[in-house]
Design a protein around this motif. Sequence first.
Motif, PDB file in Angstrom:
ATOM      1  N   TYR A   1     -12.557  -9.069  -9.850  1.00 27.08           N
ATOM      2  CA  TYR A   1     -11.492  -8.721  -8.918  1.00 27.08           C
ATOM      3  C   TYR A   1     -10.243  -9.514  -9.258  1.00 27.08           C
ATOM      4  O   TYR A   1     -10.301 -10.589  -9.853  1.00 27.08           O
ATOM      5  N   TRP A   2      -9.102  -8.946  -8.891  1.00 28.68           N
ATOM      6  CA  TRP A   2      -7.825  -9.632  -9.027  1.00 28.68           C
ATOM      7  C   TRP A   2      -6.957  -9.235  -7.844  1.00 28.68           C
ATOM      8  O   TRP A   2      -7.204  -8.214  -7.179  1.00 28.68           O
ATOM      9  N   GLU A   3      -5.953 -10.058  -7.573  1.00 32.63           N
ATOM     10  CA  GLU A   3      -5.109  -9.848  -6.400  1.00 32.63           C
ATOM     11  C   GLU A   3      -3.660  -9.695  -6.821  1.00 32.63           C
ATOM     12  O   GLU A   3      -3.208 -10.351  -7.776  1.00 32.63           O
ATOM     13  N   VAL A   4      -2.942  -8.832  -6.110  1.00 39.09           N
ATOM     14  CA  VAL A   4      -1.528  -8.585  -6.416  1.00 39.09           C
ATOM     15  C   VAL A   4      -0.713  -8.704  -5.136  1.00 39.09           C
ATOM     16  O   VAL A   4      -1.216  -8.477  -4.028  1.00 39.09           O
ATOM     17  N   GLU A   5       0.541  -9.053  -5.319  1.00 38.76           N
ATOM     18  CA  GLU A   5       1.505  -9.140  -4.220  1.00 38.76           C
ATOM     19  C   GLU A   5       2.637  -8.155  -4.527  1.00 38.76           C
ATOM     20  O   GLU A   5       3.079  -8.062  -5.681  1.00 38.76           O
ATOM     21  N   THR A   6       3.079  -7.424  -3.517  1.00 39.65           N
ATOM     22  CA  THR A   6       4.111  -6.412  -3.721  1.00 39.65           C
ATOM     23  C   THR A   6       5.325  -6.708  -2.857  1.00 39.65           C
ATOM     24  O   THR A   6       5.243  -7.433  -1.863  1.00 39.65           O
ATOM     25  N   SER A   7       6.449  -6.130  -3.240  1.00 32.46           N
ATOM     26  CA  SER A   7       7.660  -6.259  -2.439  1.00 32.46           C
ATOM     27  C   SER A   7       7.535  -5.408  -1.175  1.00 32.46           C
ATOM     28  O   SER A   7       6.761  -4.462  -1.119  1.00 32.46           O
ATOM     29  N   GLU A   8       8.319  -5.771  -0.138  1.00 35.90           N
ATOM     30  CA  GLU A   8       8.277  -5.010   1.108  1.00 35.90           C
ATOM     31  C   GLU A   8       8.894  -3.625   0.934  1.00 35.90           C
ATOM     32  O   GLU A   8       8.434  -2.652   1.524  1.00 35.90           O
ATOM     33  N   SER A   9       9.941  -3.538   0.140  1.00 36.26           N
ATOM     34  CA  SER A   9      10.596  -2.254  -0.089  1.00 36.26           C
ATOM     35  C   SER A   9      10.244  -1.741  -1.487  1.00 36.26           C
ATOM     36  O   SER A   9       9.565  -2.416  -2.262  1.00 36.26           O
ATOM     37  N   GLY A  10      10.721  -0.553  -1.794  1.00 38.93           N
ATOM     38  CA  GLY A  10      10.444   0.023  -3.106  1.00 38.93           C
ATOM     39  C   GLY A  10       9.106   0.740  -3.142  1.00 38.93           C
ATOM     40  O   GLY A  10       8.297   0.654  -2.213  1.00 38.93           O
ATOM     41  N   ASP A  11       8.861   1.459  -4.231  1.00 40.51           N
ATOM     42  CA  ASP A  11       7.612   2.186  -4.432  1.00 40.51           C
ATOM     43  C   ASP A  11       6.811   1.535  -5.558  1.00 40.51           C
ATOM     44  O   ASP A  11       7.389   0.944  -6.480  1.00 40.51           O
ATOM     45  N   TRP A  12       5.496   1.667  -5.500  1.00 44.45           N
ATOM     46  CA  TRP A  12       4.658   1.074  -6.538  1.00 44.45           C
ATOM     47  C   TRP A  12       3.301   1.790  -6.588  1.00 44.45           C
ATOM     48  O   TRP A  12       2.905   2.485  -5.653  1.00 44.45           O
TER      49      TRP A  12
END
Length: 497
Positions: A383-394
């Motif tokens: 497993y691995w973990e990611v952090e995303t921005s509040e706005s934008g698409d991904w």
Amino acid sequence: MADLKAELTCPICLDIFKDPVTLRCGHNFCRGCIDRALDTQLSMFCPQCRKRFRSRPVLNKNTNLNNIAEQFCSRHSGNGDSTVLCNYCDFTFPAIKTCLQCETSMCERHLRNHNRSVQHTLIDPTTLENRKCPIHMKILEYYCTVDDSCICLSCSLAEEHREHQVQPKKKTEKRVKNLQKRRTDVQEKAAGVTKQVNVLFREIREQLDLLEKRVLGEISNWEEQVSHTVSNLILQLEVKKDELSRKMFDIEELCHMSDPVTVLQGKGSLRDDFYDRQEGDDEDREREDKKVHEAGDLDECLISAALHAGLADIMTGVKRGIYVSESLDILLDLNTAGNYVMVSGDLKTVSWSDLNQCRLETPERFQYCQVLSTRNFSSGRHYWEVETSESGDWMIGVCYPSLDRKGVQSYIGNNHKSWGLCKFNNEYSAIHSSDVSQISHYVSSQSFRIYLDYEAGQLSFYELQGPIRHLHTFSAIFTEPLHAVFYVWGEWVRVKS
């Protein structure tokens, strides 16, 4: 006896008559069987001779036939009457198989001859009453998904089913068996994981008990050591107090003496003793203060360190005992990055860019805003973990290295070679082979965990905001190594260390 049983058999259910009734044409049926048959007919007719009636026929109870059937059942209820008999032996030998195509049951001898000539579907011996259409007397080969009922070929062509979605019964039965197997597999896996977790929690409780005893023991030892030192010092001070009390008493006695010589002699000895005692008291106080200082106060930092070390050992055992050990250190492969994304120096963050990065055009480079991980996975649990921005698409997920790098088919999930969790216009979904599954509940997190079990063929996504919450699980049979893959538009995605 076989002839009598044949005369007492209902032509619809192929069982002994139950509450037999007679139609105007003279044929007999179980009341329940003929009622069901007439209910499903558009025009009224006898299921046996096909004679038509202008209206629903009156069902007259056949009392004599009912009495004969009841006597026959009572006489043969305990001697194997429920056994299915061979059709070719005039119902004298028990059958071992029933042929669905021939609609006959066969004993061992007739089955051998049957197998030499044709390859039909054979099942355990049955009277076929639940497998034949009560109207057309044909095998129920199809399943109507609209009426939720099994029908025969003639029913499927009839007006009441003509516009309905009809599936071959074998196909439906196969799907049911697959679902039943899936349910059994899930139950077995859940039981295994439950057992594993129970053992793990039992071990955790045992280790916590040992850790508690060890830490509380250290606190108790410190308390006992300091208490013993202080108690000894108190005892020594009590002795000194008694000695000082005696000296004071001697001084009071000297003060009441009238002989000057005696007073002077006693005063000198008291004075010498006083100075000696004063010097001794100073030394004793220094030694006592040193002992108290050496005993010290409770070292809370040491206790805290012992607790943290013990808990860390327990957690290491937990991670080793269930699923995976550590979050993977995923690095981004700059050689696959599209020209409208930027990759950070530590190869952990991919950001959208409105400027063309003008990287060298290579077969492995994506046309759009995507990038792969450097490492791949061909076995094991990770497993691995990611952090995303509040706005934008991904989009985040996994893909095969053979994924196309150009065209809309290269997007995560727009093909059968990639699986992803997506955020577009603040809506979350899971996608594979262009099949989109909306995430039903509200997602408030910017942190996610991706869990891969390669051999089990499972890829799961979890939300990490507050309590960990499951979002979606893909099931597949992986045929190539898998890379982590990332897509961004407008903002960024970061792999958490």
